[in-house]
Scaffold this active site. Structure first.
Site, short mmCIF file in Angstrom:
data_model
loop_
_atom_site.label_atom_id
_atom_site.label_comp_id
_atom_site.label_asym_id
_atom_site.label_seq_id
_atom_site.Cartn_x
_atom_site.Cartn_y
_atom_site.Cartn_z
NE ARG A 222 70.36 24.34 48.39
CZ ARG A 222 69.98 22.91 47.38
NH1 ARG A 222 70.57 22.79 47.05
NH2 ARG A 222 68.85 22.58 48.03
CG HIS A 270 69.94 23.64 41.32
ND1 HIS A 270 70.29 24.89 42.49
CD2 HIS A 270 69.50 22.63 42.20
CE1 HIS A 270 70.11 24.01 43.46
NE2 HIS A 270 69.29 22.55 43.24
#
Ligand code: NDP
Ligand code: OXD
Length: 307
Positions: A222, A270
């Site tokens: 993350r 991502h």
């Protein structure tokens, strides 16, 4: 059974179609077509609707992603089960991405691509995989899966987790006490940790300084786990040779951010892994079945530990 889906519309359309055959008795609604909120049993979302308190019959909140740290748990009913996505398509995607990244770093591709730009035909001595030490931070569903092809390729593998693991061929390091020893033997460090209070900003100068000089990083956990300036400093000093970065904070990065043009950083938006609509639906339905039979669901978030 009433399911409300609040996420990417195209996948919602596909799921609605498939559910007609797989579970004809279910009513599948796609946000914002909620109908009567008091009739919704299951919510599948990245973020719940703001009026969640109107969903008085809600039984489970399913995250559409593998992570479930995006929810504001203080705003959720304390007893509401929250379940993250575990499905083979998402796992395969991460296995592909990490294998690609580790091979790219092992074979020094950022360095060779830079040489190509400079029209510099220059070979460096290569290292066999057996002499490259790979360390995976987070040996959960994804971490364990990415280790398998790395072992097969012959890398010297270790994992770091909160609790001990027994994966054949993988040295297990546990908790804060063994983090230093784990880092000291990680030529290529892979972050696949969930975002929690303990892992926020974990990829920082102090951690980088404990890696062998010239180590590399693959960050697919993350964004908030990585200190951007500390990574740039470590690359500048040579403590790190290169980094493959899939997650950042913020996402997307601003246009003038140094990561966009850094020769030693491969930046991806991502995309390391994405849930695949068909296998994700199968996983969701299996969990609903389990819930209705009173069996444990896969990926149930333990709120007190944060993942
Ligand atoms: P899991 O919950 O299955 O695994 C998490 C692992 O991290 C576990 O091994 C856990 O240890 C370990 N861990 C958690 N906190 C700590 C800590 N403080 N210290 C040491 N180890 C810790 O998660 P997944 O493998 O399914 O997913 C991992 C993460 O990958 C997700 O949370 C998400 O952030 C990221 N992700 C990124 C994607 C992308 O496209 N970039 C896509 C999908 C996921 P233990 O086993 O002992 O509990
Ligand atoms: C996820 C992600 O959590 O895409 O699934 O990061």
């Amino acid at each position: 059974m009433n399911i409300l889906y609040k996420s990417e519309p195209e996948r919602g359309r596909l799921w609605a179609e498939r559910l007609k055959t797989l579970l004809p008795e279910a009513t599948f609604r796609q946000w914002p077509d909620v109908g009567d909120p008091t009739k919704i049993d299951y919510l599948v979302a990245w973020q719940p609707p703001e009026n969640l308190s109107d969903f008085t019959a809600l039984k489970v909140l399913f995250s559409v992603g593998a992570g479930a740290e995006q929810f504001d748990y203080a705003a959720l009913p304390p007893e509401l089960p929250v379940v993250r996505m575990i499905e083979p398509g998402l796992t395969s995607g991460m296995v592909e991405y990490v294998t690609f990244a580790v091979l790219g770093l092992h074979r020094e591709m950022p360095r060779y691509f830079q040489q190509q730009r400079e029209k510099n035909w220059l070979a460096h001595a290569s290292l066999p995989a057996a002499r490259r030490r790979v360390g995976v931070m987070g040996v959960g569903k994804l971490g364990e899966a990415v280790l398998q092809p790395l072992l097969q390729l012959g890398f010297d593998c270790a994992g770091w987790s909160r609790t001990p693991k027994n994966i054949p061929g993988v040295a297990s390091f546990v908790g804060e006490a063994q983090l230093g020893a784990f880092l000291a033997r990680s030529d290529i460090l892979i972050c696949l940790l969930p975002l929690t209070a303990a892992t926020e900003n974990i990829l920082n100068a102090d951690l980088f300084s404990q890696l062998p000089p010239g180590a590399s990083l693959v960050h697919a956990g993350r964004g908030k786990q990585l200190n951007h300036q500390h990574l740039l400093n470590a690359l500048e000093s040579g403590q790190l040779a290169a980094a493959v970065v899939d997650v950042t904070s913020p996402e997307p990065l601003p246009a003038d951010h140094a990561f966009w043009r850094h020769p030693a950083i491969w930046l991806t938006p991502h995309i390391a892994s994405q849930a695949q609509p068909e296998s994700a639906l199968t996983a969701l339905l299996e969990n609903i079945r389990r819930f209705e039979r009173g069996e444990p669901m896969h990926g149930l978030v333990e709120r007190e530990r944060g993942y």
